[in-house]
Design an enzyme around this catalytic site. Structure first.
Site, PDB file in Angstrom:
ATOM      1  N   ASP A  99       0.817  -1.216   0.000  1.00 19.04           N
ATOM      2  CA  ASP A  99       0.000   0.000   0.000  1.00 19.04           C
ATOM      3  C   ASP A  99       0.850   1.266   0.000  1.00 19.04           C
ATOM      4  OD1 ASP A  99       0.948  -0.055   2.569  1.00 19.04           O
ATOM      5  OD2 ASP A  99      -1.009  -0.306   3.528  1.00 19.04           O
ATOM      6  N   ASP A 108      -0.853  -5.317   4.338  1.00 16.82           N
ATOM      7  CA  ASP A 108      -0.085  -5.458   3.102  1.00 16.82           C
ATOM      8  C   ASP A 108      -0.252  -6.875   2.570  1.00 16.82           C
ATOM      9  OD1 ASP A 108       1.301  -2.881   2.661  1.00 16.82           O
ATOM     10  OD2 ASP A 108       2.144  -3.290   4.642  1.00 16.82           O
ATOM     11  N   ASP A 291       0.026  15.437  31.190  1.00 17.97           N
ATOM     12  CA  ASP A 291       0.853  14.467  30.461  1.00 17.97           C
ATOM     13  C   ASP A 291       2.122  14.161  31.248  1.00 17.97           C
ATOM     14  OD1 ASP A 291      -0.064  14.309  27.260  1.00 17.97           O
ATOM     15  OD2 ASP A 291      -0.668  16.144  28.286  1.00 17.97           O
ATOM     16  N   GLN A 338      -4.175  22.622  33.984  1.00 15.47           N
ATOM     17  CA  GLN A 338      -4.612  21.280  33.621  1.00 15.47           C
ATOM     18  C   GLN A 338      -4.806  20.489  34.907  1.00 15.47           C
ATOM     19  OE1 GLN A 338      -2.090  19.403  30.541  1.00 15.47           O
ATOM     20  NE2 GLN A 338      -3.772  19.790  29.126  1.00 15.47           N
ATOM     21  N   GLY A 455      -8.304  18.926  30.181  1.00 10.33           N
ATOM     22  CA  GLY A 455      -7.512  17.921  29.484  1.00 10.33           C
ATOM     23  C   GLY A 455      -8.343  16.974  28.651  1.00 10.33           C
ATOM     24  N   ASP A 457     -10.394  17.358  26.053  1.00  8.42           N
ATOM     25  CA  ASP A 457     -10.953  18.018  24.886  1.00  8.42           C
ATOM     26  C   ASP A 457     -10.853  17.068  23.685  1.00  8.42           C
ATOM     27  OD1 ASP A 457      -8.200  18.448  25.474  1.00  8.42           O
ATOM     28  OD2 ASP A 457      -8.070  20.048  24.001  1.00  8.42           O
ATOM     29  N   GLU A 652      -1.522   7.695  20.383  1.00  5.72           N
ATOM     30  CA  GLU A 652      -2.012   8.498  21.505  1.00  5.72           C
ATOM     31  C   GLU A 652      -3.172   7.847  22.240  1.00  5.72           C
ATOM     32  OE1 GLU A 652      -3.530  13.123  22.144  1.00  5.72           O
ATOM     33  OE2 GLU A 652      -3.890  12.114  20.244  1.00  5.72           O
TER      34      GLU A 652
END
Length: 735
Positions: A99, A108, A291, A338, A455, A457, A652
């Site tokens: 790909d 693949d 974080d 935060q 935090g 959002d 994430e």
């Protein structure tokens, strides 16, 4: 695949490195010391080979009737391959990356087999590598070797078929943390000043320094003169930071200075350098608030105490000069914080450095800063609700948040633009400078800023109501602040804690504050009927009915009574537990998703590292070992499965209901870490941490199952009759 070729003449015996560490970091493994092109022997010809089909090997007449599958021979010693980096990399991508996205994944459709020449045969005898995992590891290793300027490498087979749990943990510890580490000083200003959210159109780099830090100011002025190509402006911050000043400086945004330390060079000269910190992901250059707390948990597991301590020092600096732990250290975040985790973060670091000189002073400075932030931010107007005594995310600010894309609010603002016959730019300026008054729009942005401070959002839980909510997450954190402060004052400072202004704090007052908050949370946030912790709308004076994973924070902080914890685990835990771990919110709370109700990243079916980690620690705090292990395994399996099947990615967040490709998240912000080229270079900060923390909950049985990518259902079925040993050596602060 291309046929074998003759290249350099390399004496493979002379460069044999059986004693070398096959799992060294790429920086070490592909250093100049191991460069084959510098180890040439003119006396004995050897060949290097690219990956190739076995049929392309040179024909030897005497052996033409003998057919042996040398690649399948049993062998006791790990093989090493002689590899031409560029040619093998190009051939591998041509054959396997069908790909054309610079990754080799289960999607693949190539043959999923390549042949490499062994070092012991001078590249002549070929052996096959099969399957997505080995081939994607080969792609990653070749990409890294090329990054380090290598033309030829001696590649250990163990590096390609390494247990994926060991490989990912090794990469996090030895590579990812370093790739995410930043500092602010002259050596990196050209990189660190870059701001992807700067919409001003200016090409000027700016750094703002607190008025009291004259030595730091002079340091940056000197750096600007010595490096004119930086186009760096050094500015003092005003003594008082107002919403008007923050709004006005949006036309010339900049980086906010962080802590610096003195050191001596080899000649005994004293210099300043930035205190290091870890950023959330590769595209960031700023110190972020919550974080950093979760990253510190992983850093401490990996013995990177220096980085965890550095982030605490930077938070102390921020509270001292900016009044709060910032969303991030940019000017447009000066009014926004935060979720606060500093007490737990500082205590965990202190436990690792308590035998070092100055450790008690470190603890004192951290808790002095915490107390200041507690009084001036979280329990002050406008965040404190005086009627309930509970706190809300409610930052100050004027106008439209400048860090968003220019078109982010265009749909919202269009009716107003039409009303006033203005362009987007004209209306934005008029509204920001209060030349236009629109109360409904004012209220919208109060809540929008509050969501960003939370935090979370974005999520339907908080949309258009956040600033009015006394949330279970924030008040659990403040309860933890109060109990931690009480504990530290009593245990470490003989019940007499002297603040920088001379005020004396005792444990009793903080204990009373904690008890009062706990009572208020039980009254306003706890639902006996639903066995659930909810947010409370202080404006409407009603409980929210959104079921959020932040309810687990009440267990993490110790707010819940044993009875409440038992009811919550029995009734509410099943609402959040899905195949891949704990979802951010329940499916019932999300409702129907459609064009008018699009997915939000902090809602079902997505899962995030903070929610997993706090749920684990919360459950184990109340003795729920089986449930904890179950959730740990689900989350680590999700990360490991994506890592194995999709070219080593670490992203994430994850869609915890997708069994095949959980890294694909359908939400407004996409998913950082998906679009890697060849190799993942830094993972994602708190996901890295969750993996390392999660492994501390795992016994050998769990690790073996994860390494084999055994699905949670199969694994749990296999251990149903089996008892697992109790947890040991888990660092859980129960103050």
């Amino acid at each position: 695949m291309p046929s074998k070729f003759s290249s350099k003449y390399v004496d493979t015996e002379a460069i044999s490195n059986d004693d070398d560490n096959p799992f060294a970091t790429a920086k070490s493994y592909y250093s100049k010391d191991t460069d084959l092109s510098t180890r040439v022997s003119a006396g004995r010809p050897r060949t290097l080979s690219t990956s190739m089909e076995a049929s392309a090997a040179p024909t030897i007449p005497e052996l033409k009737n003998l057919r042996r599958r040398g690649s399948l021979d049993e062998h006791k010693q790990p093989r090493k391959f002689l590899v031409d980096v560029d040619k093998t990399l190009n051939a591998l991508l041509e054959s396997e990356d069908t790909d054309r996205n610079m990754q080799i994944t289960i999607e693949d459709t190539g043959p999923k087999v390549v042949s490499l020449g062994s070092a012991s045969s001078g590249g002549y005898r070929l052996y096959e590598l099969r399957g997505t995992y080995q081939l994607s590891n080969l792609l990653q290793e070749l990409t890294l070797a090329k990054d380090y300027g290598r033309r030829y490498i001696l590649l250990d087979e163990r590096r390609l078929n390494e247990n994926p749990v060991n490989r990912l943990s090794r990469l996090i510890k030895g590579t990812f943390w370093d790739a995410l580490t930043r500092r602010i000083d002259a050596s990196v200003l050209d990189v660190i000043c870059r701001d992807t959210k700067d919409r001003s159109g200016s090409h000027v780099n700016r750094i703002y320094v607190p008025k009291a830090e004259q030595e730091m100011y002079e340091y940056y002025v000197r750096a600007a003169k010595e490096r004119p190509y930086l186009n760096l402006q050094v500015e003092y911050l005003p003594e008082e930071i107002t919403p008007e000043w923050v709004r006005d400086v949006n036309d010339k945004p900049g980086l906010l200075a962080l802590a610096m330390e003195k050191y001596q060079d080899d000649e005994g000269n004293t210099h300043l350098r930035g205190v290091p910190f870890v950023v959330p992901g590769g595209r960031f250059n700023e110190l972020y608030g919550w974080d950093s707390y979760f990253e510190s948990l992983g850093l401490l597991v990996d013995d990177r105490v220096d980085l965890a301590k550095g982030m605490v020092e930077n938070f102390i600096f921020e509270i001292t000069y900016y009044g709060k732990i910032l969303n991030a250290n940019r000017t447009y975040y000066l009014l926004r914080s935060q979720p606060p985790f500093l007490t737990d973060m500082a205590l965990r670091v202190y436990e690792r450095i308590k035998n070092e000189e100055g450790s008690l002073d470190f603890l004192h400075r951290a808790f002095s800063a915490t107390i200041k932030e507690y009084h001036t931010v979280w329990t002050a107007t406008p965040r404190l609700d005086p009627k309930t005594g509970l706190s809300r995310y409610r930052p100050g600010g004027l106008g439209i948040p400048p860090e968003t894309e220019a078109s982010h609010f265009e749909h919202l603002l269009r009716p107003y633009m039409e009303k006033y016959h203005m362009t987007l730019e004209e209306f934005t300026h008029a509204y920001n400078y209060q030349q236009i008054h629109e109360p409904a729009l004012d209220e919208y942005f109060v809540h929008d800023r509050a969501v960003r401070e939370s935090g979370h959002d974005t999520t339907y839980r908080l949309e258009k109501v956040c600033a009015d909510l006394a949330t279970v997450d924030l008040n659990s954190l403040l309860y933890k602040y109060e109990t931690d402060i009480s504990h530290v004052i009593l245990e470490y400072f003989d019940d007499k804690f002297v603040l920088p202004n001379g005020t004396i704090e005792t444990s009793a007052i903080w204990d009373r504050r904690a008890r009062a908050r706990r009572a208020a949370m039980e009254k306003y946030l706890w639902s006996e009927a639903d066995s659930m912790w909810y947010d409370y709308n202080t404006k409407l004076e009603t409980k929210s009915t959104y079921e959020s994973a932040t309810a687990f924070w009440a267990l993490w902080a110790g707010v819940a009574t044993p009875r409440q914890a038992a009811k919550f685990v029995d009734v509410s835990l099943p609402k959040f537990e899905v195949a891949g771990g704990i979802v951010a919110g329940t499916k019932r709370s999300l409702g129907k998703v459609g064009l008018d109700n699009p997915s939000r990243q902090w809602d079902y079916p997505n899962g995030w590292s903070p929610q997993q980690i706090l749920a684990w620690y919360g459950l184990i705090r109340y003795g729920y070992e089986e449930e904890t292990r179950r959730l740990v395994y689900r989350w680590l399996y999700t990360i490991t499965k994506s890592f194995v099947d999709f070219n080593g990615i670490v992203v994430e967040k994850y869609d915890l209901t997708r069994p095949v490709d959980p890294h694909r998240v359908e939400a407004e912000y996409g998913n950082q870490g998906v679009n890697i080229k060849g190799v993942a270079r830094e993972g994602f900060g708190w996901v890295n941490a969750s993996y390392e923390v999660g492994l501390t909950f795992c016994n050998s049985h769990m690790r073996r199952a994860l390494g084999a990518c055994t699905t949670p259902d199969v694994f749990f079925a296999g251990i149903k009759e089996e008892s697992l040993p109790a947890f040991e050596n888990l660092s859980i602060h129960k103050n």
